[in-house]
Write a protein that holds these residues in place. Sequence first.
Motif, PDB file in Angstrom:
ATOM      1  N   TYR A  79       0.837  -1.194   0.000  1.00  0.00           N
ATOM      2  CA  TYR A  79       0.000   0.000   0.000  1.00  0.00           C
ATOM      3  C   TYR A  79       0.869   1.239   0.000  1.00  0.00           C
TER       4      TYR A  79
ATOM      5  N   GLN B 119      -0.558   8.038   1.957  1.00  0.00           N
ATOM      6  CA  GLN B 119      -0.393   9.465   1.701  1.00  0.00           C
ATOM      7  C   GLN B 119      -0.818  10.229   2.944  1.00  0.00           C
TER       8      GLN B 119
ATOM      9  N   THR C 126      -4.669   9.069   3.476  1.00  0.00           N
ATOM     10  CA  THR C 126      -5.379   8.106   2.640  1.00  0.00           C
ATOM     11  C   THR C 126      -4.414   6.970   2.304  1.00  0.00           C
TER      12      THR C 126
ATOM     13  N   THR D 286      -3.639   3.965  -0.679  1.00  0.00           N
ATOM     14  CA  THR D 286      -3.935   3.520  -2.035  1.00  0.00           C
ATOM     15  C   THR D 286      -3.004   2.367  -2.404  1.00  0.00           C
ATOM     16  N   ASN D 287      -3.365   1.633  -3.427  1.00  0.00           N
ATOM     17  CA  ASN D 287      -2.474   0.584  -3.897  1.00  0.00           C
ATOM     18  C   ASN D 287      -1.819   0.971  -5.219  1.00  0.00           C
ATOM     19  N   VAL D 288      -1.875   2.254  -5.559  1.00  0.00           N
ATOM     20  CA  VAL D 288      -1.184   2.784  -6.734  1.00  0.00           C
ATOM     21  C   VAL D 288       0.230   3.148  -6.302  1.00  0.00           C
TER      22      VAL D 288
ATOM     23  N   GLN E 238      -1.562  11.992  -6.909  1.00  0.00           N
ATOM     24  CA  GLN E 238      -2.048  12.197  -5.545  1.00  0.00           C
ATOM     25  C   GLN E 238      -2.023  13.652  -5.081  1.00  0.00           C
TER      26      GLN E 238
END
Length: 103
Positions: free
Chosen positions: A13, A16, A30, A32-34, A40
């Motif tokens: 993960y 951020q 937050t 994210t898996n990006v 972002q």
Amino acid sequence: MATHGKGTGVVGYNVQTAVDAEHHLIVAHTVTNVGSDGAQLVPMGLLAQEATGCATLTVLADRDYLNGDQVLACEGMGLLPCVPETLTSNHVKRGLLTGQDFV
């Protein structure tokens, strides 16, 4: 998350956070898996703006967040992005001077 190798990835993960520079407190976060931070800047800026209640914010980020579309999108949202340019010159490896060597 995707990695630099073609067709490879890693289970993980990308967390951020937005921090208030004056008080050193996390105001938004937050997960994210990006793997890239390039998309972002606006989402994190808006989360910080909502959390602080400020109409305008200066958003400081490292060069991983540099994305032309994201910087342009900040303009109409009350976000002033301060993101350094990506270093693309090969001069350092060749022992030559770069723009950072001059003031």
